[in-house]
Design an enzyme around this catalytic site. Structure first.
Site, PDB file in Angstrom:
ATOM      1  CE  LYS A 202     -17.769 -42.369 -23.530  1.00 55.42           C
ATOM      2  NZ  LYS A 202     -18.207 -41.213 -24.298  1.00 55.42           N
ATOM      3  NE  ARG A 237     -18.233 -44.312 -30.607  1.00 57.07           N
ATOM      4  CZ  ARG A 237     -17.264 -44.769 -29.812  1.00 57.07           C
ATOM      5  NH1 ARG A 237     -17.458 -44.825 -28.498  1.00 57.07           N
ATOM      6  NH2 ARG A 237     -16.117 -45.175 -30.303  1.00 57.07           N
TER       7      ARG A 237
HETATM    8  C1  9MG Z   1     -14.858 -42.072 -30.148  1.00 55.69           C
HETATM    9  N1  9MG Z   1     -15.787 -41.884 -29.050  1.00 55.69           N
HETATM   10  C2  9MG Z   1     -15.617 -42.293 -27.774  1.00 55.69           C
HETATM   11  N2  9MG Z   1     -16.670 -41.921 -27.032  1.00 55.69           N
HETATM   12  C3  9MG Z   1     -17.515 -41.279 -27.870  1.00 55.69           C
HETATM   13  C4  9MG Z   1     -18.761 -40.659 -27.718  1.00 55.69           C
HETATM   14  O1  9MG Z   1     -19.366 -40.587 -26.541  1.00 55.69           O
HETATM   15  N3  9MG Z   1     -19.337 -40.103 -28.794  1.00 55.69           N
HETATM   16  C5  9MG Z   1     -18.737 -40.140 -30.000  1.00 55.69           C
HETATM   17  N4  9MG Z   1     -19.369 -39.549 -31.030  1.00 55.69           N
HETATM   18  N5  9MG Z   1     -17.536 -40.712 -30.201  1.00 55.69           N
HETATM   19  C6  9MG Z   1     -16.953 -41.266 -29.154  1.00 55.69           C
END
Ligand code: 9MG
Length: 259
Positions: A202, A237
């Site tokens: 990010k 994630r």
């Molecule tokens: C779909 N998505 C993209 N970034 C995300 C994040 O940081 N957390 C979650 N739960 N979904 C995300």
């Protein structure tokens, strides 16, 4: 949690896995790399992204879900749309990952009648405009109060507390300093419910490392994932499962944490 974006426009890998066959191959690669969970998404939620009709989202997600379910790794579906939630759960999804925290009419009900887990994420605004003017008086307090209220709304509607995961939503209607404050609040958030943390590739990682291209943010993303695990995050994630697992393995052995 390994990310499988079946989209033409996701911020890091948009278009690479937009064809079902490529997404299925990528999902299997992430399983081989050691993913404990997959997150399939058919609608980009990057800043500026336009909404996708539910039918289009389903046409992207369902063939991949059908191909990878039963492959030994539970599958989460990343969606804001109740119709997609219902179809995904009927097709074997074990979790709904909702960046909108089940606020859409009918979303709580779509999950409540099932035994699936849910991730409730905080987002200020909506993807198309969320990074235009995010504003908080006390971001950690506001996000914590929001997530606590969403947990209680879900529990009141019949979703088992033990099936709920929360996420402060890094980059979703947040300035750099908001993201940093929330990263520092992860341990406190973990007192509410298990926490999912998504830093992978990010812009905050770009800002911290000076890496403009998402392709150059692997090391920064892994460092953030380790930080999150250390603060008590239960689910990471990530785009890069193998690198994240290796880093976790080294850290845990040095720290003497149970594997
Ligand atoms: C779909 N998505 C993209 N970034 C995300 C994040 O940081 N957390 C979650 N739960 N979904 C995300």
């Amino acid at each position: 949690m390994g990310i499988v974006n079946i989209t033409p426009d996701s911020f890091h890998d948009g278009g690479r896995f937009a064809a079902a066959g490529d997404a299925i191959a990528h999902a299997h690669r992430l399983i081989d790399e050691g993913a404990d969970l997959l997150d399939l998404g058919g609608e980009s939620t990057r800043p500026g992204a336009a909404p996708v009709p539910a039918e289009e989202e389903l046409a992207r997600v369902l063939p991949v879900l059908e191909a990878v379910r039963g492959g030994g790794v539970p599958v989460s579906v990343d969606t804001r749309h109740p119709a997609v939630m219902r179809a995904a759960l009927a097709a074997g999804a074990a979790m709904i990952n909702d960046v909108n925290a089940l606020r859409a009419p009918g979303a709580i009900e779509a999950v409540a009648g099932t035994d699936a887990s849910v991730c409730l994420m905080h987002m200020q605004g909506e993807p198309r405009t969320m990074q235009q003017a995010p504003r908080y008086a006390d971001v950690a307090a506001e996000v914590t109060a929001f997530l606590a209220a969403r947990i209680e709304a879900c529990v009141a509607a019949g979703i088992d507390r033990g099936r709920i995961v929360i996420d402060p939503g890094f980059g979703f209607g947040k300035r750099f300093d908001d993201n940093v404050a929330l990263a520092r609040a992860l341990t406190a958030l973990a007192g509410l419910a298990p926490v999912l943390a998504g830093f992978s590739r990010k812009s905050m990682i770009g800002a911290m490392t000076g890496r403009a291209s998402t392709a150059d943010r692997l090391a920064g993303s892994v460092a953030a994932a380790l930080w999150a695990a250390r603060q008590g995050a239960a689910i990471l994630r990530v785009h890069d499962v193998a690198a994240t697992r290796d880093a976790l393995s080294v850290w845990r052995q040095l720290e003497g944490v149970e594997q």
